[in-house]
Design a protein around this motif. Sequence first.
Motif, short mmCIF file in Angstrom:
data_model
loop_
_atom_site.label_atom_id
_atom_site.label_comp_id
_atom_site.label_asym_id
_atom_site.label_seq_id
_atom_site.Cartn_x
_atom_site.Cartn_y
_atom_site.Cartn_z
N PHE A 1 -9.77 -45.54 -5.06
CA PHE A 1 -10.10 -46.58 -6.03
C PHE A 1 -8.80 -47.16 -6.59
O PHE A 1 -8.04 -46.43 -7.23
CB PHE A 1 -10.92 -46.01 -7.20
CG PHE A 1 -12.34 -45.68 -6.86
CD1 PHE A 1 -12.99 -46.23 -5.77
CD2 PHE A 1 -13.05 -44.81 -7.67
CE1 PHE A 1 -14.29 -45.93 -5.48
CE2 PHE A 1 -14.37 -44.50 -7.39
CZ PHE A 1 -14.99 -45.06 -6.29
N PRO A 2 -8.55 -48.44 -6.38
CA PRO A 2 -7.32 -49.01 -6.92
C PRO A 2 -7.37 -49.24 -8.43
O PRO A 2 -6.34 -49.35 -9.07
CB PRO A 2 -7.18 -50.33 -6.16
CG PRO A 2 -8.57 -50.67 -5.75
CD PRO A 2 -9.31 -49.38 -5.58
N PHE A 3 -8.59 -49.31 -8.98
CA PHE A 3 -8.77 -49.55 -10.42
C PHE A 3 -9.97 -48.76 -10.91
O PHE A 3 -10.85 -48.40 -10.14
CB PHE A 3 -8.99 -51.04 -10.71
CG PHE A 3 -7.91 -51.92 -10.16
CD1 PHE A 3 -6.66 -51.97 -10.76
CD2 PHE A 3 -8.12 -52.68 -9.02
CE1 PHE A 3 -5.66 -52.78 -10.25
CE2 PHE A 3 -7.13 -53.49 -8.50
CZ PHE A 3 -5.89 -53.53 -9.11
N ARG A 4 -10.04 -48.55 -12.22
CA ARG A 4 -11.14 -47.78 -12.80
C ARG A 4 -12.44 -48.57 -12.84
O ARG A 4 -13.50 -48.00 -13.10
CB ARG A 4 -10.77 -47.28 -14.19
CG ARG A 4 -10.66 -48.36 -15.25
CD ARG A 4 -10.53 -47.80 -16.65
NE ARG A 4 -11.83 -47.37 -17.13
CZ ARG A 4 -11.99 -46.53 -18.15
NH1 ARG A 4 -10.97 -46.03 -18.78
NH2 ARG A 4 -13.22 -46.18 -18.54
N ASP A 5 -12.40 -49.87 -12.57
CA ASP A 5 -13.62 -50.68 -12.62
C ASP A 5 -14.70 -50.16 -11.69
O ASP A 5 -15.89 -50.29 -11.96
CB ASP A 5 -13.33 -52.16 -12.35
CG ASP A 5 -12.66 -52.44 -11.01
OD1 ASP A 5 -12.31 -51.48 -10.28
OD2 ASP A 5 -12.46 -53.63 -10.70
N ASN A 6 -14.29 -49.50 -10.61
CA ASN A 6 -15.25 -48.89 -9.68
C ASN A 6 -16.04 -47.78 -10.36
O ASN A 6 -17.26 -47.69 -10.23
CB ASN A 6 -14.52 -48.33 -8.46
CG ASN A 6 -13.75 -49.38 -7.72
OD1 ASN A 6 -14.32 -50.14 -6.95
ND2 ASN A 6 -12.45 -49.45 -7.95
N VAL A 7 -15.33 -46.94 -11.10
CA VAL A 7 -15.96 -45.84 -11.82
C VAL A 7 -16.87 -46.39 -12.92
O VAL A 7 -18.00 -45.93 -13.09
CB VAL A 7 -14.91 -44.88 -12.42
CG1 VAL A 7 -15.58 -43.81 -13.28
CG2 VAL A 7 -14.07 -44.25 -11.31
#
Length: 196
Positions: free
Chosen positions: A146-152
């Motif tokens: 995941f390059p960013f926390r937006d996925n989580v």
Amino acid sequence: MDPKAKRFIECVIAPDYEPHALDALKKWKENVRLLKTGGLVGGPQGLDYRRVDGGLLVQTRDTGADKPNEWKVVTKRKSTEAEFAALHFAWFVCKHVKSNAIVLANGTAVVGVGAGQMSRVDSVQIAVKKAGDRVKGSVLASDAFFPFRDNVDAAAAAGVTAIIQPGGSVKDADSIAACDEHGIAMLFTSMRHFRH
């Protein structure tokens, strides 16, 4: 070799050759070239080749076996036994989905898949949409980090309880912190399934 043979050959390519082979070829055909490749790559353990405009994409084949005993829990909360089994299943399925793959699973049932997007969070959103109500309590597998926390955050908002991914992003700490905030378990496999 028959020196009278009427074949047009400029080059012979082989994994290896005996020292006298080049001399024999030169006697047969004066300007022939002999190229030594070494062990040829390809086959199930080799490289995968994809033609692209103006070039060639060469990537290793994804032949690695899953090693669940080497997966690392990186969050405060560990996965339950049921979540771990579902994560293992989702990780296996994810291997066979291409490019920015997100797989949502409940037990041994795939409930949503998102893939082929330029953005990983878009793949998460597609998988969530496909899952509908079945997303609640599901687990998520991602073929790459995941390059960013937006996925989580997107997964948590949908009701995902555990995530498996390779890890390895410079922003891993952000994703782990997001999981801890949402009470989600996250495992790192240290092996990516992402392929083009």
